[in-house]
Design a protein around this motif. Structure first.
Motif, PDB file in Angstrom:
ATOM      1  N   ALA A 155     -12.115   3.945  -3.104  1.00 50.82           N
ATOM      2  CA  ALA A 155     -12.242   4.154  -1.662  1.00 50.82           C
ATOM      3  C   ALA A 155     -11.428   3.139  -0.881  1.00 50.82           C
ATOM      4  O   ALA A 155     -11.189   2.013  -1.328  1.00 50.82           O
ATOM      5  N   ILE A 156     -11.016   3.556   0.306  1.00 46.48           N
ATOM      6  CA  ILE A 156     -10.309   2.702   1.262  1.00 46.48           C
ATOM      7  C   ILE A 156     -11.099   2.729   2.562  1.00 46.48           C
ATOM      8  O   ILE A 156     -11.319   3.790   3.146  1.00 46.48           O
ATOM      9  N   PHE A 157     -11.546   1.569   2.993  1.00 47.63           N
ATOM     10  CA  PHE A 157     -12.302   1.427   4.235  1.00 47.63           C
ATOM     11  C   PHE A 157     -11.355   0.873   5.297  1.00 47.63           C
ATOM     12  O   PHE A 157     -10.815  -0.224   5.148  1.00 47.63           O
ATOM     13  N   ILE A 158     -11.113   1.637   6.362  1.00 43.19           N
ATOM     14  CA  ILE A 158     -10.208   1.222   7.433  1.00 43.19           C
ATOM     15  C   ILE A 158     -11.045   0.803   8.633  1.00 43.19           C
ATOM     16  O   ILE A 158     -11.899   1.551   9.099  1.00 43.19           O
ATOM     17  N   PHE A 189      -7.675  -3.531   9.602  1.00 43.70           N
ATOM     18  CA  PHE A 189      -8.061  -4.138   8.341  1.00 43.70           C
ATOM     19  C   PHE A 189      -8.363  -3.047   7.317  1.00 43.70           C
ATOM     20  O   PHE A 189      -8.867  -1.981   7.658  1.00 43.70           O
ATOM     21  N   ARG A 190      -8.044  -3.354   6.070  1.00 45.85           N
ATOM     22  CA  ARG A 190      -8.307  -2.413   4.988  1.00 45.85           C
ATOM     23  C   ARG A 190      -9.201  -3.088   3.962  1.00 45.85           C
ATOM     24  O   ARG A 190      -8.907  -4.186   3.482  1.00 45.85           O
ATOM     25  N   LEU A 191     -10.299  -2.431   3.636  1.00 44.89           N
ATOM     26  CA  LEU A 191     -11.202  -2.894   2.590  1.00 44.89           C
ATOM     27  C   LEU A 191     -11.079  -1.943   1.409  1.00 44.89           C
ATOM     28  O   LEU A 191     -11.381  -0.756   1.526  1.00 44.89           O
ATOM     29  N   LEU A 228      -3.869  -5.871   8.059  1.00 45.41           N
ATOM     30  CA  LEU A 228      -2.694  -5.008   8.017  1.00 45.41           C
ATOM     31  C   LEU A 228      -1.778  -5.189   9.218  1.00 45.41           C
ATOM     32  O   LEU A 228      -0.720  -4.607   9.277  1.00 45.41           O
ATOM     33  N   GLY A 229      -2.173  -5.952  10.219  1.00 45.95           N
ATOM     34  CA  GLY A 229      -1.390  -6.078  11.439  1.00 45.95           C
ATOM     35  C   GLY A 229      -1.950  -5.194  12.534  1.00 45.95           C
ATOM     36  O   GLY A 229      -2.640  -4.202  12.284  1.00 45.95           O
ATOM     37  N   PHE A 269       0.814  -1.196   0.000  1.00 46.34           N
ATOM     38  CA  PHE A 269       0.000   0.000   0.000  1.00 46.34           C
ATOM     39  C   PHE A 269       0.854   1.255   0.000  1.00 46.34           C
ATOM     40  O   PHE A 269       1.931   1.289   0.582  1.00 46.34           O
ATOM     41  N   PRO A 270       0.372   2.325  -0.614  1.00 49.41           N
ATOM     42  CA  PRO A 270       1.131   3.567  -0.655  1.00 49.41           C
ATOM     43  C   PRO A 270       1.234   4.199   0.718  1.00 49.41           C
ATOM     44  O   PRO A 270       0.485   3.893   1.627  1.00 49.41           O
ATOM     45  N   LEU A 271       2.173   5.135   0.849  1.00 48.98           N
ATOM     46  CA  LEU A 271       2.414   5.799   2.124  1.00 48.98           C
ATOM     47  C   LEU A 271       1.164   6.470   2.651  1.00 48.98           C
ATOM     48  O   LEU A 271       0.887   6.456   3.842  1.00 48.98           O
ATOM     49  N   LEU A 272       0.363   7.037   1.759  1.00 43.63           N
ATOM     50  CA  LEU A 272      -0.856   7.721   2.177  1.00 43.63           C
ATOM     51  C   LEU A 272      -1.786   6.766   2.899  1.00 43.63           C
ATOM     52  O   LEU A 272      -2.381   7.097   3.916  1.00 43.63           O
ATOM     53  N   THR A 273      -1.909   5.544   2.390  1.00 39.24           N
ATOM     54  CA  THR A 273      -2.777   4.560   3.024  1.00 39.24           C
ATOM     55  C   THR A 273      -2.295   4.242   4.428  1.00 39.24           C
ATOM     56  O   THR A 273      -3.072   4.162   5.367  1.00 39.24           O
ATOM     57  N   LEU A 274      -0.988   4.057   4.593  1.00 35.99           N
ATOM     58  CA  LEU A 274      -0.452   3.760   5.915  1.00 35.99           C
ATOM     59  C   LEU A 274      -0.728   4.914   6.869  1.00 35.99           C
ATOM     60  O   LEU A 274      -1.082   4.713   8.021  1.00 35.99           O
ATOM     61  N   PHE A 275      -0.605   6.124   6.389  1.00 34.34           N
ATOM     62  CA  PHE A 275      -0.895   7.294   7.219  1.00 34.34           C
ATOM     63  C   PHE A 275      -2.345   7.294   7.658  1.00 34.34           C
ATOM     64  O   PHE A 275      -2.667   7.554   8.813  1.00 34.34           O
ATOM     65  N   LEU A 276      -3.235   6.941   6.735  1.00 33.48           N
ATOM     66  CA  LEU A 276      -4.656   6.947   7.066  1.00 33.48           C
ATOM     67  C   LEU A 276      -4.977   5.939   8.153  1.00 33.48           C
ATOM     68  O   LEU A 276      -5.656   6.254   9.114  1.00 33.48           O
ATOM     69  N   PHE A 277      -4.465   4.706   8.019  1.00 34.87           N
ATOM     70  CA  PHE A 277      -4.892   3.733   9.017  1.00 34.87           C
ATOM     71  C   PHE A 277      -4.232   3.981  10.362  1.00 34.87           C
ATOM     72  O   PHE A 277      -4.796   3.663  11.395  1.00 34.87           O
ATOM     73  N   LEU A 278      -3.062   4.619  10.383  1.00 33.27           N
ATOM     74  CA  LEU A 278      -2.486   4.978  11.671  1.00 33.27           C
ATOM     75  C   LEU A 278      -3.312   6.055  12.356  1.00 33.27           C
ATOM     76  O   LEU A 278      -3.524   6.029  13.557  1.00 33.27           O
TER      77      LEU A 278
END
Length: 696
Positions: free
Chosen positions: A78-81, A137-139, A132-133, A10-19
């Motif tokens: 869309a990304i569902f976290i 979870f990411r949908l 994701l650990g 996943f891109p950096l933006l996605t990791l930022f979002l779920f954090l």
């Protein structure tokens, strides 16, 4: 020792979002941006949240139904976290496309990703849920049409935490900051049942709320309903309950699978062993205990004050027969006394004076602190514990974390249990987890918002009264195997053990709990029935599979990702349909050429009614699998007291997908009152039930 899995797809933006969402720790949130754009993801409107919760004894099954709305005039990706509570396991994902409900299936991760990408190229509506650990979870959902709704359903199971007689359930309802505007509708309906009568049942988070109501159905059954509209839920929903108990108590839930379950013919059990709530002082085991605290520069200010408060609480909880010491560390290590001293009132007052003079300074020398702590004169005649607290990674002395773990294990010649506490975000969770795991204890992590004193004090209360040590469980001749946890050592005051395993046969067995108490031998036994008739509590096999998977993940941490170990996890995940780091849920909305009424499936499925809650009518959908010419199908409605209300179906039907509408009337044609109702499907040897709520 849990491995921290991070997905690098996943891109950096996605990791930022779920954090960011992890810090909020709320219900799922959807972030979107126009297709093929490089714009920043924006939060999407959470239109509604409808939640059904079923708590049986101490197992909660939560079904979350969320509707989102794309307010843009263009299609979006869309990304569902979705963050889950600790120890929860996802068991089902449902994704709605154009008004149709699609149940996702577990696949190997790469296979699911490949299928997802293939559907993207065809411009369909695939959904992919990946782990994701850290229980995040990411949908991924692509595309979402302009000015349209997106609906997801996620079901997860969760063993609830027991603490000093009370059991807590938390639903992550807080959506403040996660939705572009207020929610149109929020409902939560909960049903709780127990073999033992409830002493108390309440919601500490919503004591005076007019949106919440708790109903006592009988001594063993409570319901809760929460509902509101056009607002932001700004706090989580907490439920707390307590049941009447004996001194030492067993509770058991079992499940025997049918052929359609496709998980074999072995039975499964979940056995809770609970310690007494009230302990006679004569039964308390003497202990040697050391409190070792980080006082490096990063602990300055509020953290140090809370550590001092925690130390004073620790001193107050010491029993006269205990021995103790306090050790602090920064760049170097300091000791309150050269060695363990008795917990006399004089020594306790001297210790409090020492604590008040502590100040924060220096680097973080973890290895030297652990080595010094374990050099105290622990002995084999007492219970030995070390409380180790730090807010950072090692910055002085031995820096290699594997070396620190190995040194600690080698120096721990008296079998001291090391309870680690990590404070804040700049800590090595792996290091603390491994130090505690290798030394017969566990690690606890405290966020910046938590009270150090409160969290640490709860552990002190528990280990200040070790009730039973060196425990063994005797299953009384039951043919049982593959049980977890592998090793059960101690049972502390106010604590509990959940024992999961497989068995064959049936009957009543004398289950024994053996151990040591106050230097003597302890034996407790009770007769427990283990049935082998098909049915029971269907979530029990999944709880067992989750623990087995966790055990294999720990082996992977030691031996690496060998094909054999990874293959075992994938096989368990596919068989029991639970999400793991090596698998993913995949929902394929490709239109079928078979009509809904004739669609053939591979397993029984009784779907959640919709709408729910409802007034005046609701639709119930069920599936009958291929493999037989016809099934004798009975679909009944019961009220919360177990009384038959209506028979909706009683006929022979071939395999396929069916739906039936209940108009909210009983067998005489009268409207039934508002409340919780259950619908039960019987087909062949299978019986499945779900609950629903009528609100007039």
């Amino acid at each position: 020792m849990k491995k921290q899995h991070t997905i690098l797809l996943f891109p950096l933006l996605t990791l930022f979002l779920f954090l960011e969402v992890s810090n909020v720790y709320a219900v799922g949130a959807l972030f979107s941006r126009p297709r093929f754009s490089q714009q920043v993801y924006q939060k999407m409107w959470i239109k509604s949240i409808n939640t059904d919760i079923d708590i049986t004894e101490q197992i909660a099954v939560t079904h979350l139904d969320q509707v989102f709305f794309n307010e843009l005039n263009t299609s979006v990706e869309a990304i569902f976290i979705f963050p889950l509570p600790e120890n929860a396991t996802i068991t089902e994902l449902v994704y709605w496309v154009n008004g149709q409900r699609f149940i996702a299936e577990i696949r190997e991760r790469q296979q699911a990703v490949n299928a997802y990408n293939e559907k993207l190229r065809q411009w369909l509506d695939p959904a992919l849920l990946e782990y994701l650990g850290d229980n995040l979870f990411r949908l991924s959902i692509v595309p979402i049409n302009a000015l349209s709704e997106v609906r997801t359903e996620i079901t997860y199971i969760e063993p609830l935490k027991y603490d000093f007689g009370k059991v807590d359930y938390k639903f992550q309802l807080n959506t403040l900051g996660l939705s572009s505007k207020s929610l149109e509708k929020v409902t939560v309906q909960l049903n709780a049942s127990s073999k033992y009568p409830y002493k108390s049942f309440k919601s500490p988070s919503h004591v005076s709320s007019t949106a919440l109501k708790i109903n006592k159905i009988n001594d063993n059954n409570y319901t809760l309903f929460y509902g509101d509209e056009n607002f932001y839920p700004d706090k989580d929903l907490f439920v707390e309950y307590e049941t009447e108990r004996k001194d030492v108590e067993y509770k058991i839930l079992t499940y025997t699978p049918s052929v359609q379950d496709s998980i074999g013919d072995d039975s499964f059990y979940a056995l809770w062993i609970t310690s007494p709530d009230i302990i006679d002082d004569s039964k308390i085991i003497p202990q040697n205990i050391v409190f070792t605290a980080d006082v490096s520069s990063s602990m300055e200010g509020k953290r140090l004050q809370q550590v001092k408060e925690a130390m004073n609480n620790f001193i107050d909880l010491l029993n006269p027969q205990d021995s103790f010491n306090i050790i602090t560390f920064g760049t170097f290590v300091e000791k309150f006394k050269p060695d363990l001293i008795e917990a006399s009132e004089t020594n306790k007052q001297l210790a409090k004076s020492y604590v008040q003079k502590l100040y924060a300074l220096g680097l973080t020398n973890i290895d030297d602190a652990l080595t010094t702590s374990l050099s105290q004169s622990f002995n084999s005649q007492t219970h030995n514990s070390l409380i180790f607290l730090t807010d950072g990674e090692p910055t002085w002395g031995v820096l290699n974390q594997d070396s620190i773990v190995n040194h600690t294990k080698a120096n721990n010649v008296m079998g001291v249990r090391i309870f680690s506490f990590g404070v804040g975000e700049k800590i090595s969770k792996n290091l603390l987890n491994n130090v505690s795991f290798e030394n017969r204890a566990y690690a606890t992590f405290i966020t910046n918002e938590d009270s150090i004193a409160l969290v640490v004090n709860n552990l002190f209360k528990r280990i200040s009264k070790p009730v039973l040590t060196d425990i063994t469980v005797d299953l009384g001749g039951l043919d049982s195997w593959d049980f977890y946890p592998k090793n059960v050592t101690d049972l502390f005051w106010g604590s509990q053990i959940l024992y999961l395993g497989k068995y064959k046969g049936s009957g009543t067995y004398k289950i024994g709990l053996n151990g040591k108490i106050s230097g003597g031998e302890f034996n407790f036994s009770d007769n427990i029935n283990f049935p082998d008739t098909i049915g029971g509590h269907k979530f029990v096999p999944r709880l067992w599979a989750r623990e087995k998977i966790n055990d294999i993940l720990e082996l992977i941490e030691v031996y690496g990702e060998t094909p054999e170990l990874v293959g075992q996890i994938i096989n368990l995940s596919l068989m029991f349909q639970i999400l793991t780091p090596y698998t993913a849920f995949y929902s394929d909305p490709t239109p079928t050429k078979v009509s809904d009424e004739k669609q053939l499936v591979n397993s029984f499925n009784l779907m959640q009614n919709y709408p729910n809650p409802f007034n005046p009518s609701t639709t119930i959908v069920y599936q009958l699998p291929a493999g037989k010419n016809t099934y004798s199908v009975v679909l009944k409605i019961y009220n919360a007291l177990g009384e038959l209300v209506r028979v909706l179906v009683n006929t022979e039907k071939p395999a396929g997908l069916y739906s039936v509408v209940w108009d909210g009337k009983d067998m005489k044609g009268f409207d039934v009152p508002s409340g919780i109702y259950f619908y039960s499907l019987e087909a062949g040897n299978t019986r499945v039930s779900k609950k629903m709520m009528l609100v007039r």
